[in-house]
Write an enzyme that holds these catalytic residues in place. Sequence first.
Site: not given
Length: 525
Positions: A141, A277
């Site tokens: 922060k 595939h």
Amino acid sequence: MSLSSLPVRRALVSVSDKTGLLDLGRALAAHNVEILSTGGSAKALRDAGLPVTEVSDYTGFPEILDGRVKTLVPKIHGGILGRRDLPAHVAQMQEHGIGPIDLVVVNLYPFEKTVASGAGAEDCIENIDIGGPALIRAAAKNHDHVVVLTDTRQYDGFIDMLNKGGTTRAQRFAYAGAAYARTAAYDAAIAAWFAAQTGDFLPDSFTVSGQRAEVLRYGENPHQQAAFYKNGSARPGVATAVQVQGKALSYNNINDTDAAFEAVAEFDKPAVVIVKHANPCGVAVASSLTQAWKNALRCDSVSAFGGIVALNRTLDAATAEEIAGIFTEVIVAPDAEEEAKAVLARKKNLRLLLTGGLPDPAEAGVVVRSVAGGFLAQTRDCGRITSETLKVVTKRAPSPQEMEDLIFAFQVAKHVKSNAIVYAKDKATVGVGAGQMSRVDSAQIAASKSAQAARNAGQDTPLTQGSVAASDAFFPFADGLEAIVAAGATAVIQPGGSIRDDEVIAAADAAGIAMVLTGMRHFRH
């Protein structure tokens, strides 16, 4: 003061993973950075002859509650969160004797590794870090003034910056982003563990997280970016595998290898799955891997070229020789004999992955797929059938051999894209129809490919003659069943549940074939 480039004068170091710690400590000491540290980190630095101040000595507050409270004190968090550019913050820090902390180095308790090790609930909970995430979030922060390092791989780059006089705001901003990603992933892992303990796999808030393992050359296509992430799961597969040899895996390689390995794990006896595939183009179970390979390859040797091969046993030299006979992209197995590795070493580009085990088909878990604006989550398809759970609905019941092949075919269909039709004989696929909009098309395509496979083998009779067939979902009309009968199948397994089940069953009786219902569907999209 300028926020662009800042020196480091005081650092807080508290790490679980000590990799690179001493090199970092030496670099800090060389630049006269005061090092505050805790527990094992402080001891490691001190044993290496580096100057270090215990946090408890610095704060005047001892570690308490078996070390659960060490850094959760104002003198630490004030030193991290105080803004050096606000006179009021500076005055308050001076009033309370709070010195600024410019660098926070924290990696968290190994919660994910503890869970993956199979540890009990008490150990898992004790490895939930509290102070660490608080320090990381505070430093991130206040990144205008503080550097935060959360990964040992960041140390070298930071040391280079230190040697150049300090860090830039852009660099601190990047570290802060990585820090929040780490705490987010950490909290997600903890939340997932708690959900798993209660059996709530789909909680109100669901977070997907992972650690980037590799940036891939591209995605499904060269114009797409891609990366491979690991989520810390101990489930054996591509993420746990050691790549023994071969080129780097592509996005499609990883996807196909996962599909192949999950499929081969369905079977208890020696099995081989060949995937192209993301769809199995050959699957077989036999008394040996070599025979299973030959039987699987026979189903569709054309599609097998350039495919992915998965095995559920240790790869032996004889099987490796057979597989090496055609072009193969990836072989994945739990392990491999040294002789098998030597055989495959001749194929420099072939990837050999050893996972150390097999995934459990019955293990609960969640799979996720993205959609626009969100994602879908569902539990893994752990559904399995046995001969006892099947319902015979035709006048003729399957023979014992047909029943074994029906169960095998349905197990394969579970891993074939819908609509799926799988023909099998002697626990080997002889035709696979995948991903068609019509179930009839899948049945006919599989039969056509089977006939071509027979011709390629010099046979006049299609491989589907005398086979059994599995459908991943019910037949909406009798035409799909009729296509299967035309292909020469003698028995069919399907979920049932269509409003036209009676019509389909009547067609099976008219053809003299056996049919069993599973009551379980295996759509795979």
